[in-house]
Design an enzyme around this catalytic site. Structure first.
Site, short mmCIF file in Angstrom:
data_model
loop_
_atom_site.label_atom_id
_atom_site.label_comp_id
_atom_site.label_asym_id
_atom_site.label_seq_id
_atom_site.Cartn_x
_atom_site.Cartn_y
_atom_site.Cartn_z
N GLY A 23 -43.51 -14.65 -20.15
CA GLY A 23 -43.33 -15.80 -19.18
C GLY A 23 -44.38 -16.90 -19.96
O GLY A 23 -44.83 -16.86 -21.12
N LYS A 24 -44.64 -17.93 -19.17
CA LYS A 24 -45.32 -19.04 -19.48
C LYS A 24 -46.86 -18.56 -19.78
O LYS A 24 -47.60 -19.12 -20.54
CB LYS A 24 -45.33 -20.23 -18.43
CG LYS A 24 -45.39 -21.56 -19.21
CD LYS A 24 -44.89 -22.46 -18.21
CE LYS A 24 -45.93 -23.50 -17.91
NZ LYS A 24 -45.98 -24.19 -16.74
N GLY A 26 -48.09 -15.31 -20.08
CA GLY A 26 -48.51 -13.99 -20.32
C GLY A 26 -47.14 -13.31 -20.51
O GLY A 26 -45.92 -13.79 -20.49
N HIS A 27 -47.17 -12.04 -20.93
CA HIS A 27 -46.18 -11.22 -21.41
C HIS A 27 -45.89 -10.06 -20.27
O HIS A 27 -46.77 -9.75 -19.34
CB HIS A 27 -46.47 -10.32 -22.89
CG HIS A 27 -46.85 -11.43 -23.89
ND1 HIS A 27 -47.19 -11.04 -25.10
CD2 HIS A 27 -46.53 -12.86 -23.86
CE1 HIS A 27 -47.34 -11.89 -25.98
NE2 HIS A 27 -47.00 -12.94 -25.28
N LYS A 43 -46.47 -7.41 -15.61
CA LYS A 43 -46.65 -8.67 -16.06
C LYS A 43 -47.98 -8.93 -16.26
O LYS A 43 -48.82 -8.65 -15.14
CB LYS A 43 -45.84 -9.65 -14.84
CG LYS A 43 -45.58 -11.11 -15.43
CD LYS A 43 -44.93 -11.67 -14.35
CE LYS A 43 -44.50 -13.06 -14.75
NZ LYS A 43 -43.50 -13.58 -13.89
N ASP A 137 -36.62 -22.19 -6.95
CA ASP A 137 -36.35 -22.33 -8.42
C ASP A 137 -35.32 -21.38 -8.79
O ASP A 137 -35.41 -20.54 -9.68
CB ASP A 137 -37.77 -21.83 -9.02
CG ASP A 137 -37.68 -22.26 -10.45
OD1 ASP A 137 -38.66 -21.48 -11.19
OD2 ASP A 137 -36.87 -23.12 -10.83
C1 LIG Z 1 -40.54 -14.90 -16.89
C2 LIG Z 1 -40.35 -13.46 -17.24
O1 LIG Z 1 -41.22 -12.77 -16.59
N1 LIG Z 1 -39.32 -13.13 -17.88
C3 LIG Z 1 -38.64 -11.95 -17.81
C4 LIG Z 1 -39.58 -11.03 -18.96
C5 LIG Z 1 -39.03 -9.79 -18.90
N2 LIG Z 1 -38.89 -9.43 -17.48
C6 LIG Z 1 -38.64 -8.50 -16.67
C7 LIG Z 1 -39.18 -8.32 -15.38
CL1 LIG Z 1 -40.12 -9.06 -14.64
C8 LIG Z 1 -38.52 -7.14 -14.84
N3 LIG Z 1 -37.69 -6.33 -15.41
C9 LIG Z 1 -37.15 -6.55 -16.63
N4 LIG Z 1 -36.14 -5.73 -17.20
C10 LIG Z 1 -36.21 -6.66 -18.32
C11 LIG Z 1 -35.34 -6.13 -19.48
C12 LIG Z 1 -34.44 -5.14 -19.30
N5 LIG Z 1 -33.89 -5.23 -20.70
C13 LIG Z 1 -32.99 -4.09 -21.19
N6 LIG Z 1 -34.18 -6.19 -21.44
C14 LIG Z 1 -35.20 -6.82 -20.89
C15 LIG Z 1 -35.59 -8.44 -21.24
N7 LIG Z 1 -37.08 -7.73 -18.41
C16 LIG Z 1 -37.70 -7.66 -17.25
C17 LIG Z 1 -39.01 -10.98 -16.88
#
Ligand SMILES: CC(=O)N[C@H]1CCN(c2c(Cl)cnc3[nH]c(-c4cn(C)nc4C)nc23)C1
Length: 277
Positions: A23-24, A26-27, A43, A137
């Protein structure tokens, strides 16, 4: 469960897995809670970055709002904790990942898939608005896909509790002037507009007011310069629904409960709220 929120979590409670995305601030990592073996998305946000962007209050609000929400189409926030340098949000893991990647891959969605997603988002927004929360959003990047293919609204960073300004009157609306009472109505209807944009983008692969320059997009939005490219796979019913949501006067936008009764939704959305392909 109440225990989940009051419990004091630490990093030692989790085995950290692969990074899921960034995300903006962090990871996000795949993680497993050691005692329960429960898979979550962790997160990780850097306090330094939150401070310099002055978004601590926004993060506090995101946590406060999302931790109290319980809906199948809203990503759960189970809890949070922090250490010297970072804040950690313990989020529900959406097993099928990010919707915008699906949309990029398939370019656009069928009417059945679109109607199923839009109906489930409408139900989630009805639940949110019922709690005086607006998301503000709604876009493909903030939507995730659960194990059964169900959509999950994530990232409540921009959501607000519409009564927080008005709670100062300890709950009574009696002393509010028309413009404030109206703006409560206005707030919720911004999510209806965004849902209309999303419906269009699911069907056509691009948002309706896209333009090269920001200034052109801005002009097309304020003019509601809505055009439907000739596309055999998009029926008049879909165009009718979108035209009732993308209305300049926010009080005239199709209410969410009416959206669920719209013939195009009734004919195309899977009643289970899950698109099985
Ligand atoms: C801004 C932000 O948080 N963006 C995304 C990153 C991953 N995140 C996830 C969040 Cl917050 C929750 N569950 C997720 N599952 C995945 C994911 C699953 N696969 C197979 N590939 C991915 C990628 N990502 C998430 C939210």
């Amino acid at each position: 469960k109440a225990s989940e929120v009051e419990k004091r979590w630490t990093l030692n409670d989790f085995d950290i897995g692969k990074p899921l995305g960034r995300g903006k601030f962090g990871h996000v990592y795949l993680a497993r809670e050691k005692k329960s073996n429960h898979i979550v998305a962790l997160k990780v946000l850097f306090k330094s970055q939150l401070k310099q962007s002055q978004v601590e209050h926004q993060l506090r609000r995101e946590v406060e709002i999302q931790s109290h929400l319980r809906h199948p189409n809203i990503l759960r926030l189970y809890g949070y904790f922090y250490d010297q340098t970072r804040v950690y949000l313990i989020l529900e893991y959406a097993a099928k990942g990010e919707l915008y990647k699906e949309l990029q891959k398939s370019k656009c969605f069928s009417e059945r898939r679109t109607a199923t997603y839009i109906a489930s988002l409408a139900r989630a927004l009805i639940y949110l608005h019922g709690k005086h929360v607006i998301h503000r959003d709604i876009k493909p990047e903030n939507l995730l896909i659960g194990l059964q293919g169900e959509l999950k609204i994530a990232d409540f960073g921009w959501s607000v509790h519409t009564f927080n300004r008005r709670q100062t009157m300890c709950g009574t609306l009696d002393y509010l002037p028309p413009e404030m009472v109206e703006s409560i109505q206005h707030d919720a209807s911004v999510d209806i507009w965004s849902l209309g944009i999303l419906c269009y983008e699911f069907l056509y692969g691009v948002p309706p007011f896209e333009a090269k320059e920001h200034s052109d997009t801005y002009r097309r939005i304020v003019k509601v310069d809505l055009k439907f490219p000739a596309k055999p796979t998009v029926s008049p019913g879909a165009q009718d629904l979108i035209s009732q949501m993308l209305v300049k006067d926010s009080t005239q936008r199709l209410p969410l409960h009416k959206l669920l009764e719209h013939s195009w939704i009734v004919q195309n959305a899977d009643p289970s709220g899950v698109y099985r392909g």
